[in-house]
Design a protein around this motif. Structure first.
Motif, short mmCIF file in Angstrom:
data_model
loop_
_atom_site.label_atom_id
_atom_site.label_comp_id
_atom_site.label_asym_id
_atom_site.label_seq_id
_atom_site.Cartn_x
_atom_site.Cartn_y
_atom_site.Cartn_z
N TRP A 116 59.68 43.43 25.91
CA TRP A 116 59.32 42.15 25.74
C TRP A 116 58.02 41.65 26.39
CZ3 TRP A 116 59.04 37.04 27.81
CH2 TRP A 116 59.23 36.09 26.66
N ILE A 117 58.12 41.74 27.75
CA ILE A 117 56.93 41.66 28.60
C ILE A 117 55.47 42.28 27.94
CG2 ILE A 117 55.65 41.71 30.68
CD1 ILE A 117 58.51 41.67 32.10
N GLU A 118 55.63 43.53 27.65
CA GLU A 118 54.41 43.94 26.83
C GLU A 118 53.92 43.44 25.48
OE1 GLU A 118 55.15 48.78 28.94
OE2 GLU A 118 56.04 48.31 26.97
N GLU A 119 55.03 42.94 24.83
CA GLU A 119 54.83 42.33 23.35
C GLU A 119 54.10 41.19 23.87
OE1 GLU A 119 57.28 40.63 19.54
OE2 GLU A 119 58.15 41.76 21.11
N LEU A 120 54.38 40.39 24.69
CA LEU A 120 53.97 39.05 24.81
C LEU A 120 52.62 39.22 25.58
CD1 LEU A 120 54.04 36.03 25.16
CD2 LEU A 120 55.28 36.17 27.32
N THR A 121 52.42 40.13 26.25
CA THR A 121 50.96 40.28 26.99
C THR A 121 50.09 40.74 25.64
OG1 THR A 121 51.95 41.26 29.05
CG2 THR A 121 49.77 41.86 28.44
N GLY A 122 50.46 41.63 24.79
CA GLY A 122 49.55 41.86 23.72
C GLY A 122 49.25 40.72 22.98
N PRO A 360 61.16 42.13 42.00
CA PRO A 360 61.19 43.32 41.04
C PRO A 360 60.37 42.74 39.70
CG PRO A 360 63.03 43.45 42.05
CD PRO A 360 62.64 41.93 42.47
N LEU A 361 60.92 41.62 39.16
CA LEU A 361 60.44 40.97 37.83
C LEU A 361 58.79 40.65 38.16
CD1 LEU A 361 60.84 40.25 35.00
CD2 LEU A 361 61.80 37.94 35.73
N ALA A 362 58.60 40.09 39.03
CA ALA A 362 57.08 39.57 39.20
C ALA A 362 56.33 40.88 39.48
CB ALA A 362 57.24 38.77 40.73
N ARG A 363 56.65 41.78 40.30
CA ARG A 363 56.05 43.07 39.95
C ARG A 363 55.77 43.72 38.74
NH1 ARG A 363 58.93 43.96 45.72
NH2 ARG A 363 57.13 44.54 47.25
N LEU A 364 56.74 43.62 38.09
CA LEU A 364 56.60 44.30 36.66
C LEU A 364 55.89 43.53 35.75
CD1 LEU A 364 57.78 46.50 34.80
CD2 LEU A 364 59.50 44.61 34.04
N GLU A 365 56.03 42.18 35.77
CA GLU A 365 54.94 41.38 35.01
C GLU A 365 53.46 41.57 35.42
OE1 GLU A 365 56.08 37.20 34.38
OE2 GLU A 365 58.04 37.70 35.49
N ALA A 366 53.19 41.77 36.80
CA ALA A 366 51.87 41.98 37.07
C ALA A 366 51.14 43.14 36.84
CB ALA A 366 51.72 41.41 38.55
N VAL A 367 51.89 44.11 36.97
CA VAL A 367 51.61 45.37 36.83
C VAL A 367 51.08 45.68 35.17
CG1 VAL A 367 52.23 47.88 36.70
CG2 VAL A 367 52.58 46.81 38.56
N ILE A 368 52.09 45.07 34.33
CA ILE A 368 51.69 45.44 32.99
C ILE A 368 50.59 44.48 32.47
CG2 ILE A 368 52.77 44.48 30.77
CD1 ILE A 368 55.72 45.33 31.63
N THR A 369 50.67 43.34 32.79
CA THR A 369 49.46 42.35 32.56
C THR A 369 48.14 42.83 33.10
OG1 THR A 369 50.04 40.98 34.42
CG2 THR A 369 50.75 40.18 32.42
N LEU A 370 48.04 43.12 34.26
CA LEU A 370 46.66 43.55 34.97
C LEU A 370 46.59 45.01 34.16
CD1 LEU A 370 47.44 43.33 38.68
CD2 LEU A 370 45.65 42.04 37.12
N ARG A 371 47.33 45.75 33.90
CA ARG A 371 46.94 46.89 33.10
C ARG A 371 46.40 46.99 31.71
NH1 ARG A 371 52.28 49.81 31.93
NH2 ARG A 371 52.08 48.52 30.08
N GLU A 372 47.20 46.15 30.82
CA GLU A 372 46.94 45.87 29.54
C GLU A 372 45.57 44.91 29.35
OE1 GLU A 372 48.37 47.21 27.08
OE2 GLU A 372 49.43 48.26 28.83
N LEU A 373 45.36 44.11 30.40
CA LEU A 373 44.12 43.13 30.40
C LEU A 373 42.89 44.14 30.54
CD1 LEU A 373 42.69 40.46 30.68
CD2 LEU A 373 42.95 40.56 33.02
N TYR A 374 42.89 45.07 31.79
CA TYR A 374 41.66 45.77 31.84
C TYR A 374 41.59 46.92 30.94
CZ TYR A 374 40.35 43.29 35.90
OH TYR A 374 39.93 42.08 36.73
N ALA A 375 42.67 47.23 30.40
CA ALA A 375 42.57 48.31 29.22
C ALA A 375 41.77 47.61 27.91
CB ALA A 375 43.87 48.80 28.69
N ALA A 376 41.82 46.33 27.91
CA ALA A 376 41.32 45.63 26.83
C ALA A 376 40.08 45.28 27.01
CB ALA A 376 42.18 44.44 26.43
N TYR A 377 39.59 44.69 28.44
CA TYR A 377 38.40 44.06 28.90
C TYR A 377 37.89 44.81 30.34
CZ TYR A 377 39.45 40.65 25.28
OH TYR A 377 39.85 40.31 24.12
#
Length: 408
Positions: A116-122, A360-377
């Protein structure tokens, strides 16, 4: 003892103030808003020990000046001192409330939120170009770092979308020490009204969310009433979850992007696969903690902190932002952002019985968002000089209020 340091309610220089207080002593006297005397503990070892000391309490019944009637009824920091919930509970009450809230943050439940976090990030990333202004600049804090954690915590709590922006504005006003006392108290009342409506909605239509589970604990006679929540505890627990569940992660994501923009050699290591996004998150938590100075803890007896006496009943701030750069713990380069730094235990999520449940949830959110953000930009960069970024108002949270970037 050194003269009391007035805490700057604007938060214009939390790192400079934190460094000065840390080097002045293990525990230093401060003046809180309204001239209320307090103290701060800012050195890593002393703060870690203080947070775990059984002679240190969280409940305001140990706040000596409050018990003597010396704290105004309308005070900017009343929400932190007087809210009735897990964050101000001690002993059996804290264990009861924490046990109920823990059900929302089991490893299995956190892991289940990853898709769900990955979907919202996208979704948020796809919308980012549409938020660029005429100069091609987008405020990444407003349009990416904020809606992600707010969406996640509201999904977890079962908070309807219509309440989310309003709750963000109210919680920001409440936690900002730059707000006037009347403004902060009005914001707190507004939050209670919104959360009261959330409880009514979930009571009428229960779901699989944490609010429904807490309502069941409130309404059901579990274990002969031993686990029941009072109305105040229910609202206080939800308030804590909303504030801690999005404000801190919002700051964490913002601070991480800012750090990488200012340290392109560190970003290059991650993009080349020579360092991990987990390392970026942990170093950001240490080097630029999302929480600068957290209220309050109260010694239940006079205690010694690094050779300094902290009197019984003193309201004490936890100086997380200063402890994160303590050279006694992290060496002479403690003020350098270095994602290759050997793993060390930071205090950004607290320590002891009140360690952050949502870490653990904060860490998961931060890792996913940073990874996907820099993959795109991968070429994302600041649109203005770092020194011109406006600080987040207040000495509790630590971040900038805007993060203008170019998406490259």
């Amino acid at each position: 003892m050194t003269a009391a340091h007035p805490m700057d309610p604007s938060g214009a220089a939390v790192h400079a103030d934190g460094d000065a207080l840390r080097e002045a002593g293990a525990a230093c006297p401060v003046l809180l808003p309204g001239g209320v005397p307090g103290m701060i503990v800012s050195r890593h070892k002393e703060l870690r020990d203080f947070l775990a000391d059984p002679k240190v309490a969280k409940n305001a019944r140990h706040f000596a000046a409050y018990q003597r009637g010396e704290i105004p009824a309308a005070w900017q920091l009343n929400a932190f001192a007087l809210v009735n919930g897990m964050t101000t509970a001690d002993g059996d009450d804290h264990r009861r409330l924490r046990g109920l809230a823990t059900k929302a943050f089991t490893p299995r439940r956190v892991a289940a939120m990853r898709p769900w976090i990955e979907e919202l990030t996208g979704v948020l990333l796809a919308a980012l170009p549409g938020h660029r202004d005429a100069d091609g600049v987008v405020d990444l804090r407003r349009h990416f770092a904020y809606p992600l954690p707010m969406g996640v915590i509201c999904e977890l709590l079962g908070v309807d979308v219509r309440h989310r922006d309003g709750l963000h504005q109210l919680t920001h006003t409440m936690v900002s020490t730059s707000s006037g006392a009347a403004e902060a108290m009005a914001a707190q009342a507004g939050i209670h009204a919104v959360l009261g409506q959330v409880v009514a909605d979930r009571r009428a239509a229960p779901g699989e969310d944490l609010t429904s589970a807490l309502i069941a604990a409130r309404d059901d006679d579990l274990d002969g009433g031993a686990e029941r929540l009072s109305d105040e505890e229910l609202i206080g627990t939800l308030l804590l979850m909303i504030v801690a569940g999005h404000e801190t992660t919002l700051n964490l994501i913002t601070n991480a992007v800012r750090a990488l923009c200012g340290h392109p050699e560190q970003l290059a290591l991650v993009l080349a696969g020579e360092a991990s996004w987990d390392a970026v998150v942990e170093e950001t938590l240490r080097w630029d903690s999302p929480v600068a100075n957290f209220p309050f803890r109260y010694p239940t007896t006079d205690i010694e902190v690094g050779g300094v006496t902290v009197p019984r009943g003193t309201p004490v701030l936890a100086g997380y932002v200063a402890a994160g750069r303590d050279p006694r713990e992290y060496g002479p380069d403690a003020d350098r952002f270095d994602i290759t730094r050997p793993a060390t235990r930071h205090l950004a999520f607290g320590h002891g019985a009140h360690y952050c449940l949502g870490a653990p949830l904060a860490r998961l959110e931060a890792v996913i968002t940073l990874r996907e953000l820099y993959a795109a930009y991968p070429g994302l960069r600041l649109a203005v000089p770092d020194a011109s970024l406006p600080p987040l108002a207040g000495f509790i949270g630590n971040s900038v209020s805007k993060l203008p970037v170019r998406l490259e």
